[in-house]
Write a protein that holds these residues in place. Structure first.
Motif, PDB file in Angstrom:
ATOM      1  N   THR A   1      -4.021   6.960  -3.358  1.00 20.03           N
ATOM      2  CA  THR A   1      -3.798   6.013  -2.542  1.00 20.03           C
ATOM      3  C   THR A   1      -3.727   4.677  -3.490  1.00 20.03           C
ATOM      4  O   THR A   1      -4.320   4.530  -4.532  1.00 20.03           O
ATOM      5  CB  THR A   1      -4.942   5.793  -1.508  1.00 20.03           C
TER       6      THR A   1
ATOM      7  N   VAL B   1      -3.482   0.311  -2.882  1.00 16.82           N
ATOM      8  CA  VAL B   1      -3.801  -0.915  -2.179  1.00 16.82           C
ATOM      9  C   VAL B   1      -3.640  -1.984  -2.943  1.00 16.82           C
ATOM     10  O   VAL B   1      -4.678  -2.072  -3.762  1.00 16.82           O
ATOM     11  CB  VAL B   1      -5.173  -0.916  -1.169  1.00 16.82           C
TER      12      VAL B   1
ATOM     13  N   ALA C   1       0.719  -1.092   0.104  1.00 14.46           N
ATOM     14  CA  ALA C   1      -0.015  -0.116   0.144  1.00 14.46           C
ATOM     15  C   ALA C   1       0.920   1.169  -0.082  1.00 14.46           C
ATOM     16  O   ALA C   1       1.852   1.279   0.403  1.00 14.46           O
ATOM     17  CB  ALA C   1      -1.098   0.070   1.166  1.00 14.46           C
TER      18      ALA C   1
ATOM     19  N   THR D   1      -8.240   0.796   2.256  1.00 21.75           N
ATOM     20  CA  THR D   1      -7.950   2.355   1.852  1.00 21.75           C
ATOM     21  C   THR D   1      -8.418   3.446   2.910  1.00 21.75           C
ATOM     22  O   THR D   1      -7.443   4.163   3.293  1.00 21.75           O
ATOM     23  CB  THR D   1      -8.820   2.652   0.633  1.00 21.75           C
TER      24      THR D   1
END
Length: 309
Positions: free
Chosen positions: A283, A285, A56, A301
């Motif tokens: 972001t 993931v 991540a 997330t």
């Protein structure tokens, strides 16, 4: 990207029950033009993320700073996140009014019930803009493959273009095999010279870097990604963004777009674009859980956003 079409449709209904169903279309007027160069990301005070996902990243788009990571340099299968690169190259290389006729093999791939597709018909031409929307909003594999073929003439040559483009952005972990992000054996007659189970791969940091470059050079892509419905060939249905919007409307974060990646090999993965307190974030993931558990990728997330912003 096995069974993603069925899973996405099912999850739209399920999540609509448990999450807010009165979805408000997001506006993207707060997306500023960005001059931040992230070729070499700032890595001061990078938080170690505690997500259960395999990898991540949280990137502050305003500063170019990597603010959180877990296994950020580890290459992993990215499935349909690949379509962000396909979308970018489509916007760069084609006019949205160009007409495209899919190959017989592309139509065949679209008929596979376990792969997300529009589907396309043999002997029929489609507007580039409509195929682009289908690829990004519905994760239609046949649409993405048709776009790649139109740009480069074959999936093998398109994979080389994807590779060259990634290298221009100093992305070193990427491996590309096709425009859709499905496994090599699922490409039927368009398989490249690679193992059958080969899938597009990239590290979480490089996914964030690629996403930022795409948003910077082709900012209109955020408007395509941020639609709650998608219409193709006269049929309107909920887009993948409706899932993201339904979930994050329950949080303090505003999601303005994103791309899911779902396959047996990659599980559920997600790159998201967020606004929070006038700051903008990317972001990533990767491999949050098995591919049937789509909600896990949004949960993780939110977890990494809570940890960093």
């Amino acid at each position: 990207m096995k069974k993603v079409g069925l899973i996405i449709v099912a999850m739209v209904g399920i999540m609509g029950v448990f999450w807010i169903t009165n979805v408000v279309n997001q506006t993207h007027h707060d997306e500023p033009k960005r001059t931040v160069q992230i070729k070499k990301m700032k890595q001061l005070k990078v938080k170690k993320l505690t997500t259960t996902a395999s990898a991540a990243v949280v990137l502050n788009r305003d500063t170019g700073q990597l603010v959180g990571t877990k296994n950020g340099t580890r290459p992993l299968a990215i499935a349909s996140i690949s379509k962000l690169m396909t979308g970018y190259l489509t916007l760069e290389k084609l006019a949205m009014t160009d007409m495209i006729e899919p190959s017989a093999n592309t139509v065949k791939i679209g008929e596979e019930p376990e792969l997300a597709a529009v589907p396309l018909d043999a002997g029929t031409t489609y507007r580039t803009g409509d195929l682009l929307n289908a690829a990004l909003q519905l994760s239609a594999n046949d649409a993405a493959i048709a776009l790649g073929d139109e740009i480069s003439g074959s999936q093998a040559r398109f994979a080389k273009l994807m590779t060259a483009t990634a290298k221009q952005w100093d992305i070193k972990t990427a491996k590309w095999y096709n425009a859709a992000g499905i496994s090599n054996d699922e490409m039927e007659d368009d398989k490249v010279n690679a193992p059958n189970n080969a899938e597009n791969m990239m590290s979480a940091i490089d996914v964030a870097k690629m996403s930022e470059q795409i948003l910077k050079h082709q900012p209109k892509i955020i408007a395509i990604l941020g639609q709650t419905t998608s219409t193709f060939n006269g049929t309107t249905q909920a887009s993948n963004f409706s899932l993201m919007n339904n979930y994050f409307s329950q949080t303090k974060y505003q999601v303005t777009g994103g791309k899911l990646g779902v396959s047996v090999k990659s599980g559920v993965s997600f790159v998201g674009f967020f606004t929070y307190k006038k700051h903008h974030y990317v972001t990533v993931v990767l491999h949050a859980d098995q591919y049937k558990n789509l909600a896990a990728v949004f949960r993780e997330t939110k977890r990494i956003l809570d940890e960093t912003v």
